[in-house]
Design a protein around this motif. Structure first.
Motif: not given
Length: 335
Positions: A278-299
């Motif tokens: 359960a903790r591993s699932q939560q950590t994966v979700t949180e890390t993936a959210t940060r990765v997506r935010a960092g990769l967000a397209a820059q106009g």
């Protein structure tokens, strides 16, 4: 009629100056075309890598990790519900059903975003077949053999083997897919020797462009008596912009890709931690959210590409206009 010595010298001087300006113009056009071609291709390649990482790479790595953890969590929930005799639970329980549904959804998304090509699609087809067998084992163990401990034990052991058996189980097969995807992630987040060569050619070409432009300005001033040419000065500014702007944007993009790669490595590692699913699932979700935010397209980075196209057109056209105007007025038209 023979020309006098002074007039002959002036004619030879004018001829040398004309050829010198023509050579400057030809060299500037060649340097501009070569450097712009290398720069635009190299810059575009980096942006394409960032787009693939954002649209497919990061979701694919997260999808494999999330699917693995959901399957293991589903089995854990079934074991807890049935074999540990939790009261008021029918079959394998809601926890099992929820996690298995999450795994099914993850596999469906993976078929669209996985970055291992035909080999990856083959792995996912095999995994889907194994999951059908897994359900065929665990459902009787959870429903049919609730009063037969021996058969229930056998069915659950069979289901667990389908999930975790070395090399042929669902989780190990997904590990192989993840390894191939991470190799692709490394490629996307790193500049190849060819890309480095492209940038080297672009920067050296632009440096040559600066030197040739300064030389042309010097020739126009000292040999032709013209003041600083506005077209060449604007072209010089465009060259400076091309030599710095896209390079800075590329450096920023590479930093973001490197940070995203590090986050995806952590996701891969977290999927291997089965001590607390359960903790591993939560950590994966949180890390993936940060990765997506960092990769967000820059106009502004997309704008940089079109700015480079505009500047590239200027460094081709302006020297032709600036030097061509002087050649036409002082040499070509007058013979």
């Amino acid at each position: 009629m023979r020309l006098g010595p002074a007039r002959s010298r002036r004619s030879a001087y004018r001829s040398r100056t004309r050829r010198l300006l023509e050579w400057h113009l030809a060299a500037m056009l060649v340097a501009a075309l070569v450097s712009m071609s290398a720069l635009l291709v190299s810059y575009r390649e980096v942006q394409i890598s960032a787009g693939e990482m954002r649209a497919r790479g990061a979701p694919a790595v997260q999808g494999v990790a999330a699917t693995q953890l959901a399957l293991l969590r589903a089995h854990e929930e079934a074991d807890r519900s049935v074999r540990h005799r939790i009261t008021d639970v029918v079959g394998a329980g809601a926890g099992y059903e929820n996690q298995l549904a999450a795994a099914d959804q993850g596999l469906s998304r993976l078929s669209d975003v996985q970055i291992d090509g035909d080999r990856g699609r083959g792995v996912l087809e095999t995994v889907n077949g194994l999951l059908t067998s897994y359900s065929s084992s665990i459902t009787p163990g959870a429903v049919k053999y609730v009063s037969d401990d021996l058969m229930q034990e056998e069915k659950f052991a069979e289901a667990e083997r389908l999930l975790t058996r070395e090399r042929t189980g669902v989780v190990p097969r997904l590990d192989v897919l993840q390894g191939h995807q991470m190799a692709r992630i490394d490629t996307l987040s790193s500049m190849s020797a060819l890309q480095w060569s492209g940038w080297a050619v672009a920067e050296l070409g632009l440096l040559a462009m600066v030197l040739i432009t300064l030389s042309a300005l010097w020739v126009l001033r000292t040999r032709c008596g013209h003041s600083l040419d506005l077209c060449l000065l604007v072209s010089l500014l465009a060259v400076v912009f091309l030599a710095t702007g896209p390079l800075i944007a590329t450096s920023v993009t590479q930093d973001r890709l490197g940070t995203a790669r590090d986050g995806l490595v952590r996701i891969e590692q977290q999927a291997d931690d089965h001590s607390d699913l359960a903790r591993s699932q939560q950590t994966v979700t949180e890390t993936a959210t940060r990765v997506r935010a960092g990769l967000a397209a820059q106009g502004w980075q997309s704008g940089m590409y079109y700015g480079a196209l505009t500047a590239g057109a200027l460094i081709v056209l302006l020297p032709a206009v600036g030097i061509g105007r002087h050649l036409n007025a002082d040499y070509w038209r007058t013979g």
